[in-house]
Design an enzyme around this catalytic site. Structure first.
Site, PDB file in Angstrom:
ATOM      1  N   ASP A 154     -10.691  -7.145 -39.472  1.00  0.00           N
ATOM      2  CA  ASP A 154      -9.962  -6.327 -38.493  1.00  0.00           C
ATOM      3  C   ASP A 154      -9.353  -7.149 -37.365  1.00  0.00           C
ATOM      4  O   ASP A 154      -9.197  -6.667 -36.247  1.00  0.00           O
ATOM      5  CB  ASP A 154     -10.869  -5.219 -37.920  1.00  0.00           C
ATOM      6  CG  ASP A 154     -11.512  -4.423 -39.031  1.00  0.00           C
ATOM      7  OD1 ASP A 154     -10.796  -4.107 -39.989  1.00  0.00           O
ATOM      8  OD2 ASP A 154     -12.715  -4.149 -38.951  1.00  0.00           O
TER       9      ASP A 154
ATOM     10  N   HIS B  13      -6.105  -2.616 -44.177  1.00  0.00           N
ATOM     11  CA  HIS B  13      -5.147  -3.229 -43.259  1.00  0.00           C
ATOM     12  C   HIS B  13      -4.189  -2.151 -42.779  1.00  0.00           C
ATOM     13  O   HIS B  13      -3.739  -1.324 -43.558  1.00  0.00           O
ATOM     14  CB  HIS B  13      -4.352  -4.332 -43.965  1.00  0.00           C
ATOM     15  CG  HIS B  13      -5.183  -5.524 -44.325  1.00  0.00           C
ATOM     16  ND1 HIS B  13      -4.819  -6.424 -45.288  1.00  0.00           N
ATOM     17  CD2 HIS B  13      -6.351  -5.964 -43.834  1.00  0.00           C
ATOM     18  CE1 HIS B  13      -5.750  -7.363 -45.381  1.00  0.00           C
ATOM     19  NE2 HIS B  13      -6.688  -7.099 -44.511  1.00  0.00           N
TER      20      HIS B  13
HETATM   21  P1  IMP Z   1     -19.350  -3.747 -47.642  1.00  0.00           P
HETATM   22  O1  IMP Z   1     -18.423  -4.882 -47.875  1.00  0.00           O
HETATM   23  O2  IMP Z   1     -18.680  -2.400 -47.797  1.00  0.00           O
HETATM   24  O3  IMP Z   1     -20.631  -3.847 -48.427  1.00  0.00           O
HETATM   25  O4  IMP Z   1     -19.805  -3.813 -46.107  1.00  0.00           O
HETATM   26  C1  IMP Z   1     -20.577  -4.912 -45.632  1.00  0.00           C
HETATM   27  C2  IMP Z   1     -20.331  -5.122 -44.152  1.00  0.00           C
HETATM   28  O5  IMP Z   1     -19.021  -5.674 -43.991  1.00  0.00           O
HETATM   29  C3  IMP Z   1     -20.354  -3.846 -43.311  1.00  0.00           C
HETATM   30  O6  IMP Z   1     -20.816  -4.175 -42.013  1.00  0.00           O
HETATM   31  C4  IMP Z   1     -18.896  -3.442 -43.273  1.00  0.00           C
HETATM   32  O7  IMP Z   1     -18.594  -2.615 -42.167  1.00  0.00           O
HETATM   33  C5  IMP Z   1     -18.237  -4.794 -43.194  1.00  0.00           C
HETATM   34  N1  IMP Z   1     -16.875  -4.802 -43.756  1.00  0.00           N
HETATM   35  C6  IMP Z   1     -16.528  -4.749 -45.058  1.00  0.00           C
HETATM   36  N2  IMP Z   1     -15.202  -4.814 -45.199  1.00  0.00           N
HETATM   37  C7  IMP Z   1     -14.682  -4.926 -43.968  1.00  0.00           C
HETATM   38  C8  IMP Z   1     -13.354  -5.074 -43.462  1.00  0.00           C
HETATM   39  O8  IMP Z   1     -12.351  -5.122 -44.180  1.00  0.00           O
HETATM   40  N3  IMP Z   1     -13.232  -5.163 -42.102  1.00  0.00           N
HETATM   41  C9  IMP Z   1     -14.299  -5.136 -41.288  1.00  0.00           C
HETATM   42  N4  IMP Z   1     -15.555  -5.016 -41.715  1.00  0.00           N
HETATM   43  C10 IMP Z   1     -15.748  -4.919 -43.042  1.00  0.00           C
HETATM   44 MG    MG Z   2      -9.561  -3.674 -41.517  1.00  0.00          MG
END
Ligand code: IMP
Ligand code: MG
Length: 333
Positions: free
Chosen positions: A13, A43
């Protein structure tokens, strides 16, 4: 040839989507290719009064002359992908590799109920369980799914031959350095390595073929989900600074902290960054909103940038001054 890899320097982000869509128009790459985890990434791209939220396609889709590709290391949710191809007018120029992994209903269920959701605040997109199944070699791949057949190309071969033919390739990472399964704040991480090396492995680009690595930092740090965040401020403070943000995929309020030089230094090292992009400078310095020339920036804003360059020993080349794609200062030669 120029291959340029864009990765996040903090916890995702950082505003990579907007930087990528700017570069996609400016540098006119032949191919824009996405590595990274999967549809857990989101995004946001603003083009005029249109706002796009993209989870599967590369963020550079606004350049209609570029081919859009997804590398074999990425897991795909076919429904989300096919819908984005329709919604963003990208049919005929969107491609995936036959080895992209496939997220199925069972992965969504495992991601939304259980440990991953509660303990680490996963996005619930099925990405983590799908990658776990890939490691167990039970995951279906794109070549097993009929509805994807027309999209399949040999993504590594396409990229490498475009570079051999002296064409530009823009490589898009997802998440951020400290969500990396190897280098992040384990166990509060995503299911892949998402540093530049990992992103290149996802798409089949060897380390000697990488020209530029742009690490994107936001002017402050945010994090969604649980896990450590040094010098975190309260949601109230974040709101008063204008740092209140909500996740593209999950809608959750993002936690916030000041720009973190220790993390940034490590991100530069882990990604072998050649350039830095700073986003949302206008949020810290509202008088910079919409500016497109470095010289126009206030003295305070310039010293913020200079301090980053000095402390991190890397040039800040691309600066975001607003949400729209053209609100950018480009200091590259
Ligand atoms: P997961 O990838 O859905 O298993 O999430 C694992 C951790 O990474 C969590 O804290 C999510 O909120 C974070 N996370 C996963 N993808 C993103 C992203 O694109 N942006 C920000 N945080 C992410
Ligand atoms: Mg994002």
């Amino acid at each position: 040839m120029t291959s340029t890899v864009i990765v996040g320097g903090f916890f995702g982000d950082e505003g990579k989507g907007k930087i990528i869509s700017y570069l996609a128009n400016k540098d006119n790459p032949k191919i824009i290719v996405r590595g990274g985890a999967g549809p857990n990434a989101g995004h946001t791209i603003r083009d005029g009064d249109k706002i796009y939220k993209v989870r599967m396609l590369p963020s550079g889709f606004l350049n209609k002359n570029a081919k859009l590709m997804i590398g074999p290391g990425v897991v795909i949710n076919p429904q989300i992908l096919l819908k984005e191809i329709q919604d963003f007018g990208a049919s005929g120029r969107s491609f995936i590799d036959k080895h992209c992994g496939i997220i199925e209903e069972s992965h969504l269920i495992r991601d939304s109920n259980g440990e991953l959701k509660e303990k680490i605040g996963s996005t619930g997109s099925g990405t983590g369980p799908a990658n776990a199944d890939r490691a167990m070699i039970v995951l279906k791949l794109a070549k097993d799914i009929d509805s994807l057949a027309s999209l399949i190309v040999d993504v590594p071969a396409e990229i490498n031959s475009a570079l051999s033919a002296n064409q530009n390739v823009l490589i898009e990472g997802t998440q951020g350095t400290f969500l990396s399964l190897w280098h992040g704040t384990y166990p509060f991480v995503t299911s892949k390595d998402v540093t530049a090396s990992g992103i290149c492995a996802d798409i089949g680009l060897g380390p000697k073929k990488v020209d530029e690595v742009i690490v994107v930092f936001k002017s402050y740090v945010t994090r969604v989900g649980t896990g450590p965040l040094a010098k975190e401020i309260t949601p109230k403070e974040a709101e008063s600074k204008g740092w209140s943000e909500f996740g593209t995929v999950t809608g959750r309020q993002r936690r916030a902290a000041d720009f973190d030089f220790d993390l940034a230094r490590r991100a530069i090292m882990l990604n072998s960054a050649t350039q830095i992009s700073i986003t949302k400078l206008d949020v810290i310095f509202p008088d910079c909103a919409g500016m497109t020339f470095y010289e126009e920036l206030s003295e305070d804003a310039k010293s913020f940038i200079k301090n980053i360059e000095n402390k991190l020993n890397t040039p800040v080349t691309i600066i975001g001054t607003g949400p729209a794609v053209h609100e950018i200062i480009d200091r590259r030669k």
